[in-house]
Design an enzyme around this catalytic site. Structure first.
Site, PDB file in Angstrom:
ATOM      1  N   SER A  96       9.611  -1.311  -5.640  1.00 47.51           N
ATOM      2  CA  SER A  96       9.729  -0.409  -6.789  1.00 47.51           C
ATOM      3  C   SER A  96       9.337   0.998  -6.361  1.00 47.51           C
ATOM      4  O   SER A  96       8.516   1.172  -5.448  1.00 47.51           O
ATOM      5  CB  SER A  96       8.801  -0.866  -7.925  1.00 47.51           C
ATOM      6  OG  SER A  96       8.742   0.112  -8.952  1.00 47.51           O
ATOM      7  N   TYR A 132       0.300  -3.296 -10.364  1.00 47.72           N
ATOM      8  CA  TYR A 132       1.734  -3.270 -10.077  1.00 47.72           C
ATOM      9  C   TYR A 132       2.052  -2.312  -8.935  1.00 47.72           C
ATOM     10  O   TYR A 132       2.766  -2.670  -7.989  1.00 47.72           O
ATOM     11  CB  TYR A 132       2.503  -2.870 -11.326  1.00 47.72           C
ATOM     12  CG  TYR A 132       4.005  -2.919 -11.153  1.00 47.72           C
ATOM     13  CD1 TYR A 132       4.667  -4.140 -11.088  1.00 47.72           C
ATOM     14  CD2 TYR A 132       4.756  -1.751 -11.068  1.00 47.72           C
ATOM     15  CE1 TYR A 132       6.049  -4.189 -10.926  1.00 47.72           C
ATOM     16  CE2 TYR A 132       6.132  -1.797 -10.910  1.00 47.72           C
ATOM     17  CZ  TYR A 132       6.769  -3.021 -10.837  1.00 47.72           C
ATOM     18  OH  TYR A 132       8.136  -3.065 -10.676  1.00 47.72           O
TER      19      TYR A 132
END
Length: 259
Positions: free
Chosen positions: A141, A154
Site C-alpha cells: 500500500s 497498517y
C-alpha cells in the site's frame, strides 16, 4: 493441449481480490480463490459462470499457517502449480497504542498483512523454482511509505510487505521467479468506505485490477497504482519530518475496531 494459466488469489471474497479474479478470468486464466468466507466466493464464481475446472475455491484464513499451507497444497493437487500467486488478503484498522486491547489488533494486522503474505507464497516456491517460472505478487500500500497518525499497525505492516518482497525478489531471481510489489492508493472497497478523511485519486477496484494485471503480466518489480499516488508518495518521502508532521496535523485518525 496445454491448460490455461492459473492464478492463486487470497482475500478473494470482495474488493481488490474479487476484482483481480474477474480480470484474470477475462484474460483466460483458471482461478484458485482463497478466502475465509468460502460460501461467498463460491456464489461469486457461480454467478460468473465458472465451472469447477475454471475456478477452485479454498477456505483458509492466512493467519492460520496450517490452513493456508493446506490450501496451497490442495491447489497444486487439484489444479497444478500456479503461474501467478497474489497475496492480497489484508486488514486495515486504526489503533491507539495507549489502549491495551489495540495491541491485539496490531498483532492480528501483522499476522494477516505480513506473515500471511509469506505463508501464501510458501507452498509454491519450491515448485516454481524447479520449473524456473512463476510470479509472486505482494499487495502492499502507499500507506507503507510513511506512517500516518492512528494508522501505525497498517502503515508499518505494509512497509514490511514492501521490504519483504524486495528481499524475496533478490532470492528468487536466480531461479527465474518474478516478485512483483503493488502499492494501491485509495481504492473504493469495503475497507476504505469507512475512512473519515479525504481520499485523493480514489479509483474503483476494477480500474485498479486492470492496471495491476498489466503490471503483473509485465513482471514489473514495483508499481504504485494509480500513478498520481506514486508522485504523492515520492513527495511525502522527501518531506522533512517537521514539515510532514505539520501537513498531517489535525488529520482525522483511522477508525479503531468497533468505532
Amino acid at each position: 493441449m496445454n491448460a490455461a494459466p492459473l492464478v492463486f488469489i487470497t482475500g478473494a471474497s470482495s474488493g481488490i481480490g474479487q476484482a483481480l479474479a474477474a480480470r484474470f478470468r477475462r484474460a483466460g486464466y483458471r482461478l484458485a480463490l482463497v478466502a475465509r468466507r468460502e460460501a461467498e466466493v463460491r456464489a461469486w464464481a457461480t454467478a460468473q459462470g465458472c465451472s469447477e475446472a475454471d475456478a477452485g475455491v479454498y477456505a483458509a484464513d492466512v493467519r492460520d499457517l496450517a490452513a493456508i499451507e493446506a490450501a496451497g497444497r490442495a491447489c497444486i493437487a487439484a489444479q497444478g502449480v500456479p503461474d501467478v500467486v497474489i497475496a492480497n488478503a489484508g486488514i486495515s484498522v486504526g489503533i491507539d497504542t495507549e489502549i491495551f486491547d489495540d495491541l491485539e489488533v496490531m498483532r492480528a494486522t501483522y499476522e494477516t498483512n505480513v506473515i500471511g503474505v509469506a505463508a501464501t507464497f510458501h507452498p509454491f516456491m519450491r515448485a516454481m523454482r524447479r520449473r524456473r517460472s512463476g510470479t509472486l505478487v505482494g499487495i502492499a500500500s502507499v500507506a507503507g511509505i510513511r506512517g500516518l497518525p492512528g494508522h501505525g499497525a497498517y502503515c508499518s505492516s505494509k512497509s514490511a510487505v514492501i521490504s519483504y518482497c524486495e528481499s524475496l525478489r533478490g532470492e528468487m531471481r536466480p531461479d527465474a521467479v518474478r516478485v512483483v510489489t503493488l502499492l494501491p492508493g485509495y481504492i473504493d472497497t469495503p475497507l476504505t468506505r469507512e475512512n473519515r478523511y479525504s481520499m485523493p485519486f480514489l479509483m474503483t477496484a476494477e480500474d485498479f485490477a486492470d492496471q495491476a494485471f498489466e503490471a503483473i503480466r509485465a513482471g514489473t518489480s514495483y508499481r504504485v497504482i494509480p500513478w498520481q499516488m506514486g508522485i504523492v508518495a515520492k513527495l511525502l518521502r522527501l518531506l522533512p519530518n517537521a514539515l510532514f508532521d505539520r501537513v498531517l496535523a489535525g488529520r482525522p485518525r483511522k477508525h479503531r475496531q468497533g468505532e
